[in-house]
Design a protein around this motif. Sequence first.
Motif, mmCIF file in Angstrom:
data_model
loop_
_atom_site.group_PDB
_atom_site.id
_atom_site.type_symbol
_atom_site.label_atom_id
_atom_site.label_comp_id
_atom_site.label_asym_id
_atom_site.label_seq_id
_atom_site.Cartn_x
_atom_site.Cartn_y
_atom_site.Cartn_z
ATOM 1 N N PHE A 1 31.967 40.187 38.093
ATOM 2 C CA PHE A 1 32.367 40.365 36.698
ATOM 3 C C PHE A 1 31.260 41.048 35.905
ATOM 4 O O PHE A 1 31.505 41.957 35.098
ATOM 5 N N LEU A 2 30.034 40.636 36.137
ATOM 6 C CA LEU A 2 28.895 41.190 35.401
ATOM 7 C C LEU A 2 28.627 42.654 35.744
ATOM 8 O O LEU A 2 28.237 43.444 34.878
ATOM 9 N N ASN A 3 28.874 43.015 36.996
ATOM 10 C CA ASN A 3 28.386 44.306 37.492
ATOM 11 C C ASN A 3 29.438 45.383 37.684
ATOM 12 O O ASN A 3 29.091 46.541 37.951
ATOM 13 N N SER A 4 30.711 45.030 37.561
ATOM 14 C CA SER A 4 31.753 46.005 37.867
ATOM 15 C C SER A 4 32.828 46.032 36.786
ATOM 16 O O SER A 4 33.458 45.006 36.496
ATOM 17 N N GLU A 5 33.062 47.197 36.225
ATOM 18 C CA GLU A 5 34.117 47.348 35.221
ATOM 19 C C GLU A 5 35.489 47.073 35.830
ATOM 20 O O GLU A 5 36.356 46.442 35.207
ATOM 21 N N ALA A 6 35.690 47.503 37.072
ATOM 22 C CA ALA A 6 36.970 47.273 37.749
ATOM 23 C C ALA A 6 37.205 45.789 37.984
ATOM 24 O O ALA A 6 38.330 45.293 37.836
ATOM 25 N N ASP A 7 36.155 45.070 38.336
ATOM 26 C CA ASP A 7 36.290 43.629 38.561
ATOM 27 C C ASP A 7 36.525 42.885 37.249
ATOM 28 O O ASP A 7 37.239 41.875 37.225
ATOM 29 N N ARG A 8 35.919 43.372 36.167
ATOM 30 C CA ARG A 8 36.187 42.748 34.863
ATOM 31 C C ARG A 8 37.653 42.922 34.483
ATOM 32 O O ARG A 8 38.289 42.004 33.955
ATOM 33 N N TYR A 9 38.188 44.087 34.785
ATOM 34 C CA TYR A 9 39.613 44.318 34.499
ATOM 35 C C TYR A 9 40.480 43.378 35.332
ATOM 36 O O TYR A 9 41.436 42.785 34.817
ATOM 37 N N GLU A 10 40.167 43.232 36.629
ATOM 38 C CA GLU A 10 40.938 42.338 37.487
ATOM 39 C C GLU A 10 40.854 40.906 37.000
ATOM 40 O O GLU A 10 41.845 40.161 37.018
ATOM 41 N N TYR A 11 39.682 40.490 36.563
ATOM 42 C CA TYR A 11 39.497 39.138 35.998
ATOM 43 C C TYR A 11 40.426 38.941 34.804
ATOM 44 O O TYR A 11 41.148 37.941 34.720
ATOM 45 N N TRP A 12 40.406 39.880 33.870
ATOM 46 C CA TRP A 12 41.243 39.758 32.680
ATOM 47 C C TRP A 12 42.724 39.808 33.026
ATOM 48 O O TRP A 12 43.540 39.110 32.405
ATOM 49 N N ARG A 13 43.088 40.601 34.012
ATOM 50 C CA ARG A 13 44.493 40.657 34.430
ATOM 51 C C ARG A 13 44.960 39.305 34.935
ATOM 52 O O ARG A 13 46.023 38.816 34.546
ATOM 53 N N GLN A 14 44.147 38.673 35.789
ATOM 54 C CA GLN A 14 44.508 37.367 36.328
ATOM 55 C C GLN A 14 44.549 36.308 35.237
ATOM 56 O O GLN A 14 45.473 35.484 35.182
#
Length: 256
Positions: A58-71
Amino acid sequence: MTESALQGQFESIAGWLFESQSAIAFTGAGISTESGIPDFRSPGGVWSKNRTVYFDEFLNSEADRYEYWRQKSQTHVEFEAASPNSAHRVLVEWETEGKLSAVVTQNIDGLHVEAGSQNVLELHGTAREIGCLSCEKRWPADPWVQRFLKEDRVPSCPDCSGLLKHATVSFGQALPEEVLQRSIELASNADLCFACGSSLVVHPAAGIPEVTKRNGGRLIIINRTETPLDHLADVIIREPLGSTLSQIQQFYMDRC
């Protein structure tokens, strides 16, 4: 177990509660399934349909932050639609009557607070709020989730442009030390612990009921499936939580 034997267990537990000076409840996802929130580990639950987004991702990846928010936006809909059930309300009654010193919960749905419990220790935080990881300001979650769904992009803090995240503990993120230590302290001093709807496998939180038992208190486990602490329990009940706690409450009131 026969119905009469089960009723005998309820009556015994009610007697222990009546005599108790410092009971606590430790709750997991099983207490909220009767409110319509699926257990994350169950078939069809969130963890069976989505990959885990770890805190460092979450801290290091914009794509992972998006996936986190999607879930999180998916589960937010379930949390918003849910209401406290009879199990939550019984715990409020016990606290009001001075029998329950605290609810220590693994849940992030906020239903204990919504039900009216005053002393709730949320070990894994709350999904009812969004927090900034930089300036630590918090807001109610719903407007931010709705903004994400409308704009389809991860929001940032309006005050400092920091990363916004639900006020929950992610995998790889430490539990809030103050909350954990307070929970252990309460468990150490408790003479009775109700472990309700938890598989008791996620540590360090899952070790809290054991603290009560190791310090001379009684441990009651109410859960649909076996747990690693079953061998320590004074009573194990495999029945639905709402009806179980309600019947214990009825036997308790008969003693008052």
